[in-house]
Design a protein around this motif. Sequence first.
Motif, mmCIF file in Angstrom:
data_model
loop_
_atom_site.group_PDB
_atom_site.id
_atom_site.type_symbol
_atom_site.label_atom_id
_atom_site.label_comp_id
_atom_site.label_asym_id
_atom_site.label_seq_id
_atom_site.Cartn_x
_atom_site.Cartn_y
_atom_site.Cartn_z
ATOM 1 N N ALA A 141 32.392 57.788 -92.758
ATOM 2 C CA ALA A 141 32.819 58.626 -93.885
ATOM 3 C C ALA A 141 33.316 59.985 -93.395
ATOM 4 C CB ALA A 141 31.656 58.801 -94.862
ATOM 5 N N TRP A 142 32.620 60.547 -92.429
ATOM 6 C CA TRP A 142 32.986 61.854 -91.874
ATOM 7 C C TRP A 142 34.353 61.785 -91.196
ATOM 8 C CZ3 TRP A 142 30.104 64.360 -87.147
ATOM 9 C CH2 TRP A 142 30.575 65.661 -86.942
ATOM 10 N N PHE A 143 34.550 60.776 -90.338
ATOM 11 C CA PHE A 143 35.810 60.666 -89.612
ATOM 12 C C PHE A 143 36.976 60.374 -90.554
ATOM 13 C CE2 PHE A 143 34.434 59.791 -84.963
ATOM 14 C CZ PHE A 143 33.554 60.879 -85.021
ATOM 15 N N ASP A 200 34.254 70.442 -89.096
ATOM 16 C CA ASP A 200 33.326 71.209 -89.932
ATOM 17 C C ASP A 200 33.715 71.149 -91.400
ATOM 18 O OD1 ASP A 200 31.684 71.924 -87.890
ATOM 19 O OD2 ASP A 200 32.015 74.082 -88.063
ATOM 20 N N MET A 201 34.995 71.296 -91.672
ATOM 21 C CA MET A 201 35.427 71.282 -93.060
ATOM 22 C C MET A 201 35.222 69.906 -93.696
ATOM 23 S SD MET A 201 36.150 74.407 -93.524
ATOM 24 C CE MET A 201 34.899 74.710 -92.255
ATOM 25 N N ALA A 202 35.474 68.843 -92.921
ATOM 26 C CA ALA A 202 35.258 67.485 -93.426
ATOM 27 C C ALA A 202 33.777 67.215 -93.644
ATOM 28 C CB ALA A 202 35.839 66.467 -92.446
ATOM 29 N N ALA A 203 32.937 67.658 -92.718
ATOM 30 C CA ALA A 203 31.495 67.458 -92.861
ATOM 31 C C ALA A 203 30.952 68.239 -94.048
ATOM 32 C CB ALA A 203 30.780 67.888 -91.579
ATOM 33 N N SER A 204 31.474 69.435 -94.259
ATOM 34 C CA SER A 204 31.043 70.245 -95.397
ATOM 35 C C SER A 204 31.329 69.518 -96.709
ATOM 36 C CB SER A 204 31.737 71.603 -95.373
ATOM 37 O OG SER A 204 31.325 72.402 -96.463
ATOM 38 N N ALA A 205 32.527 68.936 -96.824
ATOM 39 C CA ALA A 205 32.884 68.202 -98.045
ATOM 40 C C ALA A 205 32.001 66.972 -98.221
ATOM 41 C CB ALA A 205 34.354 67.791 -97.984
ATOM 42 N N GLU A 206 31.729 66.263 -97.123
ATOM 43 C CA GLU A 206 30.899 65.057 -97.196
ATOM 44 C C GLU A 206 29.468 65.398 -97.584
ATOM 45 O OE1 GLU A 206 29.849 61.051 -97.092
ATOM 46 O OE2 GLU A 206 31.850 61.991 -97.064
ATOM 47 N N LEU A 207 28.906 66.430 -96.997
ATOM 48 C CA LEU A 207 27.534 66.823 -97.312
ATOM 49 C C LEU A 207 27.425 67.344 -98.743
ATOM 50 C CD1 LEU A 207 26.588 68.559 -93.940
ATOM 51 C CD2 LEU A 207 25.652 66.411 -94.824
ATOM 52 N N ASP A 208 28.472 68.003 -99.216
ATOM 53 C CA ASP A 208 28.471 68.498 -100.589
ATOM 54 C C ASP A 208 28.411 67.342 -101.582
ATOM 55 O OD1 ASP A 208 28.470 70.582 -102.452
ATOM 56 O OD2 ASP A 208 30.631 70.486 -102.695
ATOM 57 N N ASP A 209 29.043 66.226 -101.235
ATOM 58 C CA ASP A 209 29.006 65.042 -102.101
ATOM 59 C C ASP A 209 27.661 64.334 -102.042
ATOM 60 O OD1 ASP A 209 31.527 65.441 -103.018
ATOM 61 O OD2 ASP A 209 32.480 63.867 -101.818
ATOM 62 N N ARG A 210 26.966 64.465 -100.911
ATOM 63 C CA ARG A 210 25.725 63.719 -100.713
ATOM 64 C C ARG A 210 24.493 64.403 -101.286
ATOM 65 N NH1 ARG A 210 25.260 59.836 -95.958
ATOM 66 N NH2 ARG A 210 27.388 59.040 -95.709
#
Length: 285
Positions: A141-143, A200-210
């Motif tokens: 999901a992150w990648f 970092d920006m992609a991980a931030s978006a993914e963690l925000d959804d989780r």
Amino acid sequence: MIPSLLERVRNPEYVGENRCLPCTAVNLAIAGAVTLPVVVLSPPVGVAAFAASLALIYLRGYLVPGTPSLTKRYFPDWLLRRFDKAERTGSVRHVLEPSDRESGELDAAAFDTETFLVEVGALRADDAGADVVLDASFERAWFHRIDAVRGGDGGVGQLARTVGVDAERVSLSDHGSAVAAWLDDDWLGQWESREAFAADMAASAELDDRTDVWSRLPVDVRGQVLGGLRACMAHCPACGGTVDLGTHAVESCCRSYDVIAASCGHCEVRYFEAEYDATDGAFVD
């Protein structure tokens, strides 16, 4: 083409982006100490001598030959480290300035990054149970989000949402292989590479959804978490190569220091770097 006098005098190794602040400070102090008595005896001559000294420092980076080795020898390491951070516009640990902090927010030093990432499913125990690795589903999901970020605005929009400003106010600038983010003319943070920034920006978006906890964390804590994720990368999202985490010595103009770094062995993109004190096994703030 015959080079101009200025081109012959100018030393690119020590000026511009390569300028060393400790060396510049030392040479300015020397210039002032040497020309001050001349100013007392003859103000016009003293002012001219000081102006000439400033011109040499501006063009060559130093007034006294051998300044880098002298500075490294006589300046304490803690002071050189502070100069290094100013020279690199702060830190590669991505200290993003939050807006108004609310009382009772978590302290970055007390926050357990590993526990948080395990709880949200980003990390899991490895097969031996001795370490943590990226969870396979989170990595996919992150990648996927990283690909989207790289194909879009490069992550500027996500950074703007992170710090709560309009995207038009955020910009990026390259500094060698590193990239810095700016809010208008104010520095926001620096990353080891554009790929690290996109990660970092992609991980931030993914963690925000989780988890809804993510948006309530202080920005410096979020930076700490994102850096921890990048340090756990095993594969490069840009080329698929292996990302190796190891220690090595870095030589700057005025000091030598150890860092822990994660880089792709194939495309050589740097994803993580932090200064490390090998004597006590701790990161340097």
